[in-house]
Design a protein around this motif. Structure first.
Motif, PDB file in Angstrom:
ATOM      1  N   ALA A  31     -18.196  -2.447 -70.356  1.00 31.55           N
ATOM      2  CA  ALA A  31     -18.639  -2.128 -69.001  1.00 31.55           C
ATOM      3  C   ALA A  31     -17.634  -2.640 -67.973  1.00 31.55           C
ATOM      4  N   VAL A  32     -17.181  -3.864 -68.143  1.00 31.75           N
ATOM      5  CA  VAL A  32     -16.208  -4.452 -67.215  1.00 31.75           C
ATOM      6  C   VAL A  32     -14.881  -3.709 -67.281  1.00 31.75           C
ATOM      7  N   GLU A  33     -14.452  -3.369 -68.473  1.00 32.55           N
ATOM      8  CA  GLU A  33     -13.197  -2.624 -68.643  1.00 32.55           C
ATOM      9  C   GLU A  33     -13.260  -1.281 -67.916  1.00 32.55           C
ATOM     10  N   ALA A  34     -14.377  -0.580 -68.052  1.00 33.55           N
ATOM     11  CA  ALA A  34     -14.549   0.713 -67.384  1.00 33.55           C
ATOM     12  C   ALA A  34     -14.580   0.540 -65.867  1.00 33.55           C
ATOM     13  N   ALA A  35     -15.272  -0.490 -65.394  1.00 31.49           N
ATOM     14  CA  ALA A  35     -15.370  -0.750 -63.954  1.00 31.49           C
ATOM     15  C   ALA A  35     -14.005  -1.069 -63.369  1.00 31.49           C
ATOM     16  N   GLU A  36     -13.259  -1.933 -64.039  1.00 35.84           N
ATOM     17  CA  GLU A  36     -11.928  -2.304 -63.547  1.00 35.84           C
ATOM     18  C   GLU A  36     -10.983  -1.102 -63.513  1.00 35.84           C
ATOM     19  N   SER A  37     -11.083  -0.264 -64.513  1.00 33.39           N
ATOM     20  CA  SER A  37     -10.238   0.925 -64.569  1.00 33.39           C
ATOM     21  C   SER A  37     -10.583   1.898 -63.438  1.00 33.39           C
ATOM     22  N   ALA A  38     -11.874   2.135 -63.222  1.00 28.57           N
ATOM     23  CA  ALA A  38     -12.308   3.090 -62.196  1.00 28.57           C
ATOM     24  C   ALA A  38     -12.010   2.592 -60.785  1.00 28.57           C
ATOM     25  N   ALA A  39     -12.096   1.277 -60.570  1.00 27.96           N
ATOM     26  CA  ALA A  39     -11.917   0.717 -59.229  1.00 27.96           C
ATOM     27  C   ALA A  39     -10.497   0.221 -58.974  1.00 27.96           C
ATOM     28  N   GLU A  45     -15.857  -5.815 -56.505  1.00 26.49           N
ATOM     29  CA  GLU A  45     -16.461  -7.002 -57.099  1.00 26.49           C
ATOM     30  C   GLU A  45     -17.381  -6.554 -58.233  1.00 26.49           C
ATOM     31  N   ILE A  46     -17.314  -7.258 -59.348  1.00 26.72           N
ATOM     32  CA  ILE A  46     -18.156  -6.962 -60.501  1.00 26.72           C
ATOM     33  C   ILE A  46     -19.102  -8.143 -60.715  1.00 26.72           C
ATOM     34  N   THR A  47     -20.393  -7.849 -60.872  1.00 28.74           N
ATOM     35  CA  THR A  47     -21.375  -8.899 -61.148  1.00 28.74           C
ATOM     36  C   THR A  47     -22.249  -8.482 -62.324  1.00 28.74           C
ATOM     37  N   ALA A  48     -22.753  -9.474 -63.039  1.00 25.92           N
ATOM     38  CA  ALA A  48     -23.659  -9.213 -64.165  1.00 25.92           C
ATOM     39  C   ALA A  48     -24.971  -8.667 -63.625  1.00 25.92           C
ATOM     40  N   SER A  49     -25.647  -7.864 -64.436  1.00 21.33           N
ATOM     41  CA  SER A  49     -26.921  -7.309 -64.007  1.00 21.33           C
ATOM     42  C   SER A  49     -28.020  -7.602 -65.013  1.00 21.33           C
ATOM     43  N   ASN A  50     -27.986  -6.946 -66.192  1.00 28.17           N
ATOM     44  CA  ASN A  50     -29.118  -7.053 -67.109  1.00 28.17           C
ATOM     45  C   ASN A  50     -28.682  -6.777 -68.547  1.00 28.17           C
ATOM     46  N   ILE A  51     -29.483  -7.268 -69.466  1.00 29.74           N
ATOM     47  CA  ILE A  51     -29.331  -6.969 -70.891  1.00 29.74           C
ATOM     48  C   ILE A  51     -30.679  -6.453 -71.360  1.00 29.74           C
ATOM     49  N   SER A  52     -30.681  -5.368 -72.148  1.00 26.40           N
ATOM     50  CA  SER A  52     -31.943  -4.809 -72.624  1.00 26.40           C
ATOM     51  C   SER A  52     -32.669  -5.803 -73.541  1.00 26.40           C
ATOM     52  N   LYS A  53     -33.959  -5.601 -73.725  1.00 31.18           N
ATOM     53  CA  LYS A  53     -34.781  -6.514 -74.535  1.00 31.18           C
ATOM     54  C   LYS A  53     -34.188  -6.790 -75.907  1.00 31.18           C
ATOM     55  N   LYS A  54     -33.731  -5.754 -76.565  1.00 27.14           N
ATOM     56  CA  LYS A  54     -33.185  -5.904 -77.914  1.00 27.14           C
ATOM     57  C   LYS A  54     -31.678  -6.164 -77.905  1.00 27.14           C
ATOM     58  N   GLY A  55     -31.090  -6.252 -76.727  1.00 26.63           N
ATOM     59  CA  GLY A  55     -29.664  -6.546 -76.611  1.00 26.63           C
ATOM     60  C   GLY A  55     -28.750  -5.387 -76.949  1.00 26.63           C
ATOM     61  N   LYS A  56     -29.315  -4.184 -77.015  1.00 22.97           N
ATOM     62  CA  LYS A  56     -28.528  -3.010 -77.387  1.00 22.97           C
ATOM     63  C   LYS A  56     -27.686  -2.488 -76.215  1.00 22.97           C
ATOM     64  N   TYR A  57     -28.158  -2.700 -74.993  1.00 18.01           N
ATOM     65  CA  TYR A  57     -27.482  -2.190 -73.810  1.00 18.01           C
ATOM     66  C   TYR A  57     -27.310  -3.292 -72.773  1.00 18.01           C
ATOM     67  N   VAL A  58     -26.261  -3.175 -71.970  1.00 19.63           N
ATOM     68  CA  VAL A  58     -26.020  -4.102 -70.865  1.00 19.63           C
ATOM     69  C   VAL A  58     -25.731  -3.296 -69.611  1.00 19.63           C
ATOM     70  N   SER A  59     -25.978  -3.910 -68.480  1.00 14.68           N
ATOM     71  CA  SER A  59     -25.603  -3.265 -67.227  1.00 14.68           C
ATOM     72  C   SER A  59     -24.888  -4.279 -66.348  1.00 14.68           C
ATOM     73  N   ILE A  60     -23.961  -3.759 -65.565  1.00 10.25           N
ATOM     74  CA  ILE A  60     -23.244  -4.574 -64.586  1.00 10.25           C
ATOM     75  C   ILE A  60     -23.283  -3.839 -63.253  1.00 10.25           C
ATOM     76  N   ASN A  61     -23.019  -4.566 -62.191  1.00 11.13           N
ATOM     77  CA  ASN A  61     -22.931  -3.982 -60.859  1.00 11.13           C
ATOM     78  C   ASN A  61     -21.475  -3.953 -60.430  1.00 11.13           C
ATOM     79  N   LEU A  62     -21.058  -2.830 -59.895  1.00 11.89           N
ATOM     80  CA  LEU A  62     -19.717  -2.678 -59.349  1.00 11.89           C
ATOM     81  C   LEU A  62     -19.865  -2.342 -57.876  1.00 11.89           C
ATOM     82  N   SER A  63     -19.350  -3.197 -57.024  1.00 13.36           N
ATOM     83  CA  SER A  63     -19.392  -2.986 -55.584  1.00 13.36           C
ATOM     84  C   SER A  63     -17.963  -2.710 -55.120  1.00 13.36           C
ATOM     85  N   VAL A  64     -17.767  -1.552 -54.473  1.00 17.73           N
ATOM     86  CA  VAL A  64     -16.417  -1.119 -54.084  1.00 17.73           C
ATOM     87  C   VAL A  64     -16.402  -0.761 -52.595  1.00 17.73           C
ATOM     88  N   GLU A  65     -15.351  -1.179 -51.930  1.00 22.12           N
ATOM     89  CA  GLU A  65     -15.159  -0.792 -50.539  1.00 22.12           C
ATOM     90  C   GLU A  65     -14.474   0.568 -50.522  1.00 22.12           C
TER      91      GLU A  65
END
Length: 89
Positions: A31-39, A45-65
């Motif tokens: 997720a971070v690699e994709a965010a850094e590449s796109a921005a 700025e990249i911040t942590a967001s959430n991990i699914s209950k079973k840990g299969k998925y993660v989410s991050i926040n990307l804030s871009v000017e």
């Protein structure tokens, strides 16, 4: 409501502004690699967001000017087309 160019109720966005994307992936590193590449080249700025209950998925926040709708859509398109990204919100 459909938010496209034909809808007269489309919200007005004033640029420049800070735009937030939520990126969902299978691993935090991907997720971070994709965010850094796109921005790359933008102030962001990249911040942590959430991990699914079973840990299969993660989410991050990307804030871009961004300076315009074109820049906002460019970043979204890069994220959406990245194979490491499962979903962009």
């Amino acid at each position: 409501m459909i938010l496209d160019n034909t809808n007269k109720n489309r919200p007005e966005i004033k640029y420049p502004c800070e735009w937030n994307y939520k990126i969902i992936s299978k691993s935090p590193d991907e997720a971070v690699e994709a965010a850094e590449s796109a921005a790359n080249g933008f102030k962001y700025e990249i911040t942590a967001s959430n991990i699914s209950k079973k840990g299969k998925y993660v989410s991050i926040n990307l804030s871009v000017e961004v300076e315009s709708e074109a820049e906002r859509n460019l970043i979204f398109g890069k994220l959406e087309s990245d194979e490491k990204v499962l979903m962009v919100l």
